[in-house]
Scaffold this motif. Structure first.
Motif: not given
Length: 139
Positions: A113-139
């Motif tokens: 269960i505790m490892k889910n805090f890492v998944l949550l933090s990783a999801a926050i990092v991924v979500g933070g990339g949504l507002s970026k328009q730079s190429p490193q956040y695109a496929e």
């Protein structure tokens, strides 16, 4: 040079690795071979496990699939945040299963269960990339 490469590719590797975790662990649930099926049954005792566990597994697979496709990231993150709230329920509803000694001695289930805090933090990092328009956040 390595830091630049990590900055450029880190988001996509993180997305794909989270996707793999959700697809893999989610697929185990409806197949009846997930080691957490009993924990889920004991935690969400008010719903029939024969319906809820497969539903949860498909939900997790859907999260993983949506993480793979950038246009579906907002859907993936919304589903993921909802799912992760449920994953902490055993800590409160069946603490005797999660702790050898409350509040710091974790059982294997508690560690899972505790490892889910890492998944949550990783999801926050991924979500933070949504507002970026730079190429490193695109496929």
């Amino acid at each position: 040079m390595a830091a630049e490469w990590m900055h450029k590719h880190g988001q996509i590797f993180l997305r794909y690795s989270i996707a793999a975790v959700f697809i893999w662990l989610g697929a185990l649930k409806p197949l009846g071979i997930s080691p957490v099926n009993d924990l889920i049954t004991n935690t969400v005792f008010w719903l029939p496990s024969s319906i809820f566990i497969p539903f949860l597994g498909y939900w997790e697979v859907l999260i993983g699939v949506c993480l793979i496709f950038r246009p579906l990231l907002r859907v993936a993150l919304s589903l993921l945040f909802l799912q992760l709230f449920g994953t902490v329920l055993p800590l409160f509803l069946v603490p005797e299963v999660c702790f050898t000694q409350f509040p710091y001695g974790l059982t294997l289930e508690g560690q899972y269960i505790m490892k889910n805090f890492v998944l949550l933090s990783a999801a926050i990092v991924v979500g933070g990339g949504l507002s970026k328009q730079s190429p490193q956040y695109a496929e």
